[in-house]
Each structure stands twice: as C-alpha cells, then as structure tokens.
Design a protein around this motif. Structure first.
Motif, PDB file in Angstrom:
ATOM      1  N   ALA A  23       4.325  -8.402  10.299  1.00  0.00           N
ATOM      2  CA  ALA A  23       4.582  -7.601  11.488  1.00  0.00           C
ATOM      3  C   ALA A  23       5.196  -6.268  11.083  1.00  0.00           C
ATOM      4  CB  ALA A  23       5.509  -8.344  12.429  1.00  0.00           C
ATOM      5  N   ALA A  24       4.599  -5.191  11.561  1.00  0.00           N
ATOM      6  CA  ALA A  24       5.048  -3.847  11.189  1.00  0.00           C
ATOM      7  C   ALA A  24       5.700  -3.151  12.372  1.00  0.00           C
ATOM      8  CB  ALA A  24       3.864  -3.023  10.691  1.00  0.00           C
ATOM      9  N   SER A  25       6.671  -2.319  12.068  1.00  0.00           N
ATOM     10  CA  SER A  25       7.314  -1.494  13.092  1.00  0.00           C
ATOM     11  C   SER A  25       7.719  -0.169  12.468  1.00  0.00           C
ATOM     12  CB  SER A  25       8.538  -2.204  13.683  1.00  0.00           C
ATOM     13  OG  SER A  25       9.497  -2.466  12.675  1.00  0.00           O
ATOM     14  N   GLY A  26       7.844   0.845  13.329  1.00  0.00           N
ATOM     15  CA  GLY A  26       8.286   2.147  12.850  1.00  0.00           C
ATOM     16  C   GLY A  26       7.198   3.019  12.280  1.00  0.00           C
ATOM     17  N   LEU A  27       5.941   2.647  12.476  1.00  0.00           N
ATOM     18  CA  LEU A  27       4.836   3.461  11.989  1.00  0.00           C
ATOM     19  C   LEU A  27       3.667   3.363  12.970  1.00  0.00           C
ATOM     20  CD1 LEU A  27       2.834   1.033  10.938  1.00  0.00           C
ATOM     21  CD2 LEU A  27       4.126   1.250   8.834  1.00  0.00           C
ATOM     22  N   THR A  28       2.736   4.301  12.829  1.00  0.00           N
ATOM     23  CA  THR A  28       1.518   4.261  13.637  1.00  0.00           C
ATOM     24  C   THR A  28       0.560   3.317  12.938  1.00  0.00           C
ATOM     25  OG1 THR A  28       1.913   6.564  14.287  1.00  0.00           O
ATOM     26  CG2 THR A  28      -0.269   5.632  14.753  1.00  0.00           C
ATOM     27  N   PHE A  29       0.658   2.066  13.288  1.00  0.00           N
ATOM     28  CA  PHE A  29       0.037   0.983  12.531  1.00  0.00           C
ATOM     29  C   PHE A  29      -1.456   1.201  12.329  1.00  0.00           C
ATOM     30  CE2 PHE A  29      -0.084  -3.206  10.830  1.00  0.00           C
ATOM     31  CZ  PHE A  29      -1.250  -3.795  11.286  1.00  0.00           C
ATOM     32  N   SER A  30      -2.151   1.610  13.355  1.00  0.00           N
ATOM     33  CA  SER A  30      -3.614   1.682  13.273  1.00  0.00           C
ATOM     34  C   SER A  30      -4.093   2.672  12.213  1.00  0.00           C
ATOM     35  CB  SER A  30      -4.204   2.043  14.634  1.00  0.00           C
ATOM     36  OG  SER A  30      -3.753   3.324  15.039  1.00  0.00           O
ATOM     37  N   ARG A  31      -3.252   3.605  11.825  1.00  0.00           N
ATOM     38  CA  ARG A  31      -3.647   4.621  10.853  1.00  0.00           C
ATOM     39  C   ARG A  31      -3.480   4.153   9.408  1.00  0.00           C
ATOM     40  NH1 ARG A  31      -1.376  10.468  13.019  1.00  0.00           N
ATOM     41  NH2 ARG A  31      -2.449  10.463  15.037  1.00  0.00           N
ATOM     42  N   TYR A  32      -2.766   3.073   9.234  1.00  0.00           N
ATOM     43  CA  TYR A  32      -2.421   2.633   7.886  1.00  0.00           C
ATOM     44  C   TYR A  32      -3.426   1.612   7.354  1.00  0.00           C
ATOM     45  CZ  TYR A  32       2.114   4.903   7.754  1.00  0.00           C
ATOM     46  OH  TYR A  32       3.118   5.836   7.719  1.00  0.00           O
ATOM     47  N   HIS A  33      -3.735   1.745   6.073  1.00  0.00           N
ATOM     48  CA  HIS A  33      -4.410   0.672   5.360  1.00  0.00           C
ATOM     49  C   HIS A  33      -3.365  -0.411   5.104  1.00  0.00           C
ATOM     50  CE1 HIS A  33      -7.470   3.588   5.061  1.00  0.00           C
ATOM     51  NE2 HIS A  33      -7.132   4.124   3.899  1.00  0.00           N
ATOM     52  N   MET A  34      -3.721  -1.637   5.381  1.00  0.00           N
ATOM     53  CA  MET A  34      -2.794  -2.749   5.207  1.00  0.00           C
ATOM     54  C   MET A  34      -3.333  -3.679   4.121  1.00  0.00           C
ATOM     55  SD  MET A  34      -0.427  -2.003   7.287  1.00  0.00           S
ATOM     56  CE  MET A  34       0.529  -3.507   7.065  1.00  0.00           C
ATOM     57  N   ALA A  35      -2.455  -4.065   3.215  1.00  0.00           N
ATOM     58  CA  ALA A  35      -2.899  -4.872   2.081  1.00  0.00           C
ATOM     59  C   ALA A  35      -1.916  -6.010   1.814  1.00  0.00           C
ATOM     60  CB  ALA A  35      -3.025  -4.007   0.832  1.00  0.00           C
ATOM     61  N   TRP A  36      -2.433  -7.008   1.147  1.00  0.00           N
ATOM     62  CA  TRP A  36      -1.624  -8.104   0.627  1.00  0.00           C
ATOM     63  C   TRP A  36      -1.675  -8.071  -0.898  1.00  0.00           C
ATOM     64  CZ3 TRP A  36       1.535 -11.102   3.496  1.00  0.00           C
ATOM     65  CH2 TRP A  36       1.327 -11.144   4.881  1.00  0.00           C
ATOM     66  N   TYR A  37      -0.526  -8.261  -1.485  1.00  0.00           N
ATOM     67  CA  TYR A  37      -0.391  -8.404  -2.926  1.00  0.00           C
ATOM     68  C   TYR A  37       0.369  -9.700  -3.189  1.00  0.00           C
ATOM     69  CZ  TYR A  37      -1.787  -3.557  -3.806  1.00  0.00           C
ATOM     70  OH  TYR A  37      -2.489  -2.387  -3.904  1.00  0.00           O
ATOM     71  N   ARG A  38       0.340 -10.148  -4.430  1.00  0.00           N
ATOM     72  CA  ARG A  38       1.124 -11.328  -4.774  1.00  0.00           C
ATOM     73  C   ARG A  38       1.680 -11.204  -6.190  1.00  0.00           C
ATOM     74  NH1 ARG A  38      -3.754 -15.870  -5.053  1.00  0.00           N
ATOM     75  NH2 ARG A  38      -4.713 -15.134  -7.016  1.00  0.00           N
ATOM     76  N   GLN A  39       2.751 -11.930  -6.419  1.00  0.00           N
ATOM     77  CA  GLN A  39       3.376 -11.927  -7.731  1.00  0.00           C
ATOM     78  C   GLN A  39       3.796 -13.341  -8.089  1.00  0.00           C
ATOM     79  OE1 GLN A  39       6.602  -9.132  -8.144  1.00  0.00           O
ATOM     80  NE2 GLN A  39       6.490  -9.198 -10.372  1.00  0.00           N
ATOM     81  N   ALA A  40       3.163 -13.866  -9.111  1.00  0.00           N
ATOM     82  CA  ALA A  40       3.499 -15.194  -9.611  1.00  0.00           C
ATOM     83  C   ALA A  40       4.661 -15.080 -10.594  1.00  0.00           C
ATOM     84  CB  ALA A  40       2.283 -15.813 -10.286  1.00  0.00           C
ATOM     85  N   PRO A  41       5.368 -16.181 -10.825  1.00  0.00           N
ATOM     86  CA  PRO A  41       6.511 -16.133 -11.748  1.00  0.00           C
ATOM     87  C   PRO A  41       6.107 -15.617 -13.129  1.00  0.00           C
ATOM     88  CG  PRO A  41       6.502 -18.185 -10.520  1.00  0.00           C
ATOM     89  CD  PRO A  41       5.216 -17.490 -10.194  1.00  0.00           C
ATOM     90  N   GLY A  42       6.849 -14.643 -13.613  1.00  0.00           N
ATOM     91  CA  GLY A  42       6.606 -14.110 -14.940  1.00  0.00           C
ATOM     92  C   GLY A  42       5.412 -13.181 -15.051  1.00  0.00           C
ATOM     93  N   GLN A  43       4.792 -12.844 -13.916  1.00  0.00           N
ATOM     94  CA  GLN A  43       3.612 -11.985 -13.940  1.00  0.00           C
ATOM     95  C   GLN A  43       3.837 -10.747 -13.084  1.00  0.00           C
ATOM     96  OE1 GLN A  43      -0.098 -13.996 -13.222  1.00  0.00           O
ATOM     97  NE2 GLN A  43       0.578 -15.887 -14.191  1.00  0.00           N
ATOM     98  N   GLY A  44       2.967  -9.785 -13.252  1.00  0.00           N
ATOM     99  CA  GLY A  44       3.041  -8.578 -12.451  1.00  0.00           C
ATOM    100  C   GLY A  44       2.466  -8.777 -11.068  1.00  0.00           C
ATOM    101  N   ARG A  45       2.699  -7.806 -10.221  1.00  0.00           N
ATOM    102  CA  ARG A  45       2.178  -7.877  -8.861  1.00  0.00           C
ATOM    103  C   ARG A  45       0.694  -7.542  -8.886  1.00  0.00           C
ATOM    104  NH1 ARG A  45       5.910  -5.358  -4.195  1.00  0.00           N
ATOM    105  NH2 ARG A  45       7.347  -6.660  -5.408  1.00  0.00           N
ATOM    106  N   GLU A  46      -0.102  -8.353  -8.205  1.00  0.00           N
ATOM    107  CA  GLU A  46      -1.543  -8.134  -8.216  1.00  0.00           C
ATOM    108  C   GLU A  46      -2.089  -8.015  -6.803  1.00  0.00           C
ATOM    109  OE1 GLU A  46      -3.871 -11.332  -9.849  1.00  0.00           O
ATOM    110  OE2 GLU A  46      -3.096 -12.813  -8.433  1.00  0.00           O
ATOM    111  N   PHE A  47      -3.146  -7.235  -6.691  1.00  0.00           N
ATOM    112  CA  PHE A  47      -3.830  -7.011  -5.428  1.00  0.00           C
ATOM    113  C   PHE A  47      -4.535  -8.286  -4.974  1.00  0.00           C
ATOM    114  CE2 PHE A  47      -6.397  -5.025  -2.272  1.00  0.00           C
ATOM    115  CZ  PHE A  47      -7.682  -5.517  -2.436  1.00  0.00           C
ATOM    116  N   VAL A  48      -4.465  -8.552  -3.672  1.00  0.00           N
ATOM    117  CA  VAL A  48      -5.158  -9.696  -3.089  1.00  0.00           C
ATOM    118  C   VAL A  48      -6.254  -9.247  -2.132  1.00  0.00           C
ATOM    119  CG1 VAL A  48      -4.916 -11.741  -1.633  1.00  0.00           C
ATOM    120  CG2 VAL A  48      -3.143 -11.186  -3.327  1.00  0.00           C
TER     121      VAL A  48
END
Length: 119
Positions: A23-48
C-alpha cells in the motif's frame, strides 16, 4: 512523505500460495512503476517483477518466477499485489516493494515482508 507498506508474508509449504500487498501513500501512484524485489539470507537484492505506470500496465518478470508469480496494481487503492503460486523453498526471502518514477530519479522502498517456504 512517501510510505510503502508491504503485507501478506508468512510461512507456507512448498507448492502453496501467498499474495503480497504493498500500500502506497504520499505519491501519485498511477504515475509510478511498481516493482517487487527480494533478498534471501546472505544474498543481494534481486528483481522479481514490475508493472509499469502511466496507464501502460505492462509487466516483466524474473525468469525464476515467470509463470508462477503475477503482479497487478489497483490505482484506485494505491496498491500493488504479487500473487505467488507454486512456491518453492528457494523463494524464501524478504520481499520488498519499490516505487520508481522518471527513469528511477525518484525511488522509494518499503520495509519488506518475510516469506518462508518450507520443504
């Protein structure tokens, strides 16, 4: 002030499903690209996955999740979702939501939600 709040994480058995919300607030949501990333233990953050804003609505997925995960957005609710099916133990990670605008000049991140998949 922009806030992104993820929810929906938890513990699930392999083969199960979860739906994450951001849930987002404080921005014009429809204009933003929205993404999910993940980070497993001991690893870098990766794009999902990403779903683009400005009425484009196009999506992209990491190869590791394509066909199992679906990203969607509800601009009326300022919320982006990640439906995760056929979960695998290797999907275990902290999942983060990101909002990006203007080629990434503006980026905001949520605090993350833990997803744990047991074998």
């Amino acid at each position: 002030q922009v806030h992104l709040v993820e929810s929906g994480g938890g513990l699930v058995q392999a083969g199960g499903s979860l739906r994450l919300s951001c849930a987002a607030s404080g921005l014009t949501f429809s204009r933003y690209h929205m993404a999910w990333y993940r980070q497993a233990p001991g690893q870098g953050r990766e794009f999902v996955a990403v779903i683009r804003g400005n009425s484009a609505g196009t999506t992209d997925y990491a190869d590791s999740v394509r066909g199992r995960f679906t990203i969607a957005r509800d601009n009326d609710k300022n919320t982006v979702y990640l439906q995760m099916n056929s979960l695998k133990p290797e999907d275990t990670a902290i999942y983060y939501c990101k909002a990006a605008f203007n080629g990434g000049l503006l980026e905001y991140w949520g605090q993350g939600t833990q997803v744990t998949v047991s074998s």
